[in-house]
Scaffold this motif. Structure first.
Motif, PDB file in Angstrom:
ATOM      1  N   UNK A   1       0.835  -1.210   0.000  1.00  0.00           N
ATOM      2  CA  UNK A   1       0.000   0.000   0.000  1.00  0.00           C
ATOM      3  C   UNK A   1       0.863   1.251   0.000  1.00  0.00           C
ATOM      4  N   UNK A   2       1.908   1.274   0.805  1.00  0.00           N
ATOM      5  CA  UNK A   2       2.759   2.471   0.885  1.00  0.00           C
ATOM      6  C   UNK A   2       3.618   2.626  -0.356  1.00  0.00           C
ATOM      7  N   UNK A   3       3.829   1.556  -1.095  1.00  0.00           N
ATOM      8  CA  UNK A   3       4.546   1.679  -2.367  1.00  0.00           C
ATOM      9  C   UNK A   3       3.674   2.393  -3.396  1.00  0.00           C
ATOM     10  N   UNK A   4       2.369   2.083  -3.382  1.00  0.00           N
ATOM     11  CA  UNK A   4       1.433   2.697  -4.328  1.00  0.00           C
ATOM     12  C   UNK A   4       0.941   4.050  -3.830  1.00  0.00           C
ATOM     13  N   UNK A   5       0.751   4.158  -2.509  1.00  0.00           N
ATOM     14  CA  UNK A   5       0.187   5.367  -1.895  1.00  0.00           C
ATOM     15  C   UNK A   5       1.151   5.878  -0.830  1.00  0.00           C
ATOM     16  N   UNK A   6       2.192   6.592  -1.230  1.00  0.00           N
ATOM     17  CA  UNK A   6       3.178   7.075  -0.251  1.00  0.00           C
ATOM     18  C   UNK A   6       2.516   7.895   0.859  1.00  0.00           C
ATOM     19  N   UNK A   7       2.871   7.565   2.100  1.00  0.00           N
ATOM     20  CA  UNK A   7       2.313   8.304   3.233  1.00  0.00           C
ATOM     21  C   UNK A   7       0.996   7.754   3.745  1.00  0.00           C
ATOM     22  N   UNK A   8       0.502   6.662   3.159  1.00  0.00           N
ATOM     23  CA  UNK A   8      -0.765   6.081   3.614  1.00  0.00           C
ATOM     24  C   UNK A   8      -0.655   5.666   5.076  1.00  0.00           C
ATOM     25  N   UNK A   9      -1.736   5.886   5.827  1.00  0.00           N
ATOM     26  CA  UNK A   9      -1.795   5.500   7.246  1.00  0.00           C
ATOM     27  C   UNK A   9      -2.577   4.187   7.356  1.00  0.00           C
ATOM     28  N   UNK A  10      -1.932   3.176   7.899  1.00  0.00           N
ATOM     29  CA  UNK A  10      -2.584   1.875   8.061  1.00  0.00           C
ATOM     30  C   UNK A  10      -2.521   1.438   9.522  1.00  0.00           C
ATOM     31  N   UNK A  11      -3.590   0.827   9.983  1.00  0.00           N
ATOM     32  CA  UNK A  11      -3.645   0.299  11.346  1.00  0.00           C
ATOM     33  C   UNK A  11      -4.342  -1.049  11.339  1.00  0.00           C
ATOM     34  N   UNK A  12      -3.790  -1.965  12.122  1.00  0.00           N
ATOM     35  CA  UNK A  12      -4.453  -3.249  12.325  1.00  0.00           C
ATOM     36  C   UNK A  12      -5.563  -3.036  13.354  1.00  0.00           C
ATOM     37  N   UNK A  13      -6.726  -3.629  13.095  1.00  0.00           N
ATOM     38  CA  UNK A  13      -7.889  -3.401  13.960  1.00  0.00           C
ATOM     39  C   UNK A  13      -8.426  -4.719  14.493  1.00  0.00           C
ATOM     40  N   UNK A  14      -9.311  -4.593  15.488  1.00  0.00           N
ATOM     41  CA  UNK A  14     -10.014  -5.767  15.976  1.00  0.00           C
ATOM     42  C   UNK A  14     -11.014  -6.267  14.940  1.00  0.00           C
ATOM     43  N   UNK A  15     -11.523  -7.461  15.196  1.00  0.00           N
ATOM     44  CA  UNK A  15     -12.527  -8.087  14.338  1.00  0.00           C
ATOM     45  C   UNK A  15     -11.976  -8.355  12.945  1.00  0.00           C
ATOM     46  N   UNK A  16     -10.669  -8.680  12.898  1.00  0.00           N
ATOM     47  CA  UNK A  16     -10.026  -9.163  11.679  1.00  0.00           C
ATOM     48  C   UNK A  16     -10.057  -8.136  10.549  1.00  0.00           C
ATOM     49  N   UNK A  17      -9.908  -6.887  10.904  1.00  0.00           N
ATOM     50  CA  UNK A  17      -9.935  -5.802   9.933  1.00  0.00           C
ATOM     51  C   UNK A  17      -8.665  -4.944  10.053  1.00  0.00           C
ATOM     52  N   UNK A  18      -8.364  -4.190   8.994  1.00  0.00           N
ATOM     53  CA  UNK A  18      -7.353  -3.137   9.048  1.00  0.00           C
ATOM     54  C   UNK A  18      -7.959  -1.913   8.386  1.00  0.00           C
ATOM     55  N   UNK A  19      -7.371  -0.754   8.671  1.00  0.00           N
ATOM     56  CA  UNK A  19      -7.843   0.475   8.030  1.00  0.00           C
ATOM     57  C   UNK A  19      -6.690   1.154   7.303  1.00  0.00           C
ATOM     58  N   UNK A  20      -7.044   1.840   6.227  1.00  0.00           N
ATOM     59  CA  UNK A  20      -6.088   2.594   5.415  1.00  0.00           C
ATOM     60  C   UNK A  20      -6.715   3.943   5.093  1.00  0.00           C
ATOM     61  N   UNK A  21      -5.948   4.999   5.313  1.00  0.00           N
ATOM     62  CA  UNK A  21      -6.384   6.354   4.945  1.00  0.00           C
ATOM     63  C   UNK A  21      -5.273   7.006   4.149  1.00  0.00           C
ATOM     64  N   UNK A  22      -5.639   7.594   3.011  1.00  0.00           N
ATOM     65  CA  UNK A  22      -4.658   8.276   2.168  1.00  0.00           C
ATOM     66  C   UNK A  22      -5.273   9.506   1.553  1.00  0.00           C
ATOM     67  N   UNK A  23      -4.487  10.590   1.541  1.00  0.00           N
ATOM     68  CA  UNK A  23      -4.948  11.866   0.968  1.00  0.00           C
ATOM     69  C   UNK A  23      -4.145  12.165  -0.301  1.00  0.00           C
ATOM     70  N   UNK A  24      -4.862  12.438  -1.366  1.00  0.00           N
ATOM     71  CA  UNK A  24      -4.234  12.819  -2.629  1.00  0.00           C
ATOM     72  C   UNK A  24      -3.724  14.262  -2.529  1.00  0.00           C
ATOM     73  N   UNK A  25      -2.505  14.480  -2.971  1.00  0.00           N
ATOM     74  CA  UNK A  25      -1.937  15.835  -2.962  1.00  0.00           C
ATOM     75  C   UNK A  25      -2.623  16.716  -4.016  1.00  0.00           C
TER      76      UNK A  25
END
Length: 218
Positions: free
Chosen positions: A194-218
């Motif tokens: 994800x960070x290779x495609x979306x530099x600066x993306x914020x990712x977090x591992x979450x409960x309930x077998x999920x992760x989150x990703x947030x990315x802002x386009x410049x």
């Protein structure tokens, strides 16, 4: 022969089946907190019955919800008020999208059904300058930390199902009955790609077998 551990897991499985709840909808309010108070066109990839698309419509000028399941898109249309600024389509997420660009793109529990790198590249290409991409995805347990989080989620999952259903036996929401495929990528692999495609993306591992990703386009 059934061991105490396997017996417990079977009992938990039966309990969870009797008290289902939508793990993806659990993150909808969190998604909204990542977004501006108001924005232009939005795209919800893998919209299901349209719960998130309708929530996005409370802030967006217009929302396109897309899914490959014709029956679930038909249900989304039935559930959406006619005056809501939401349009649904049976569309391939990697094909031609309804609009050339979006201020917001969301993708909940759908990315693991798609070629990961190709999908993120496609979303980036259709995100307007200053736009926000929010993903809630599934990861495959690979590390001791993954398995620890998975184990911690089992009793919490049961407790949440009990509370959300007020102790009553319930039928699964329509969005939970669509065909699913297990995730195959581990969290570390997801972060790296994800960070290779979306530099600066914020990712977090979450409960309930999920992760989150947030990315802002410049």
């Amino acid at each position: 022969m059934t061991t105490p551990r396997s017996g417990l897991l079977l009992a938990l499985g039966r309990f969870n089946a009797a008290h289902p709840w939508d793990h993806n909808a659990h993150y909808h309010r969190w998604i909204m907190r990542q977004l501006p108070r108001g924005f232009g066109p939005a795209l919800d990839v893998g919209c299901g019955t349209g719960d998130l698309a309708r929530l996005l419509a409370t802030r967006a000028r217009a929302v396109d919800g897309i899914d490959r399941d014709e029956a679930i898109v038909a249900r989304a249309r039935e559930l959406t008020p006619p005056d809501a600024p939401v349009t649904y389509g049976v569309t391939d997420a990697l094909g031609e999208l309804p609009a050339p660009s979006y201020d917001v793109i969301t993708c909940v529990a759908a990315l693991h059904h798609l070629p990961f790198t190709e999908a993120l590249t496609h979303f980036r290409r259709h995100l307007a300058p200053g736009g926000t991409l929010v993903v809630v995805g599934l990861w495959s347990a690979r590390t001791p930390v993954d398995h620890l989080l998975g184990a911690a989620a089992i009793p919490l999952n049961a407790a949440t199902g009990w509370l959300k259903n007020k102790g009553r036996t319930a039928c699964p929401p329509a969005s939970m009955t669509a065909p699913v495929r297990p995730a195959t990528m581990g969290f570390a692999e997801i972060v790296h790609e994800a960070r290779r495609v979306l530099p600066g993306a914020r990712l977090r591992r979450r409960l309930f077998w999920r992760y989150t990703l947030v990315w802002h386009q410049e």
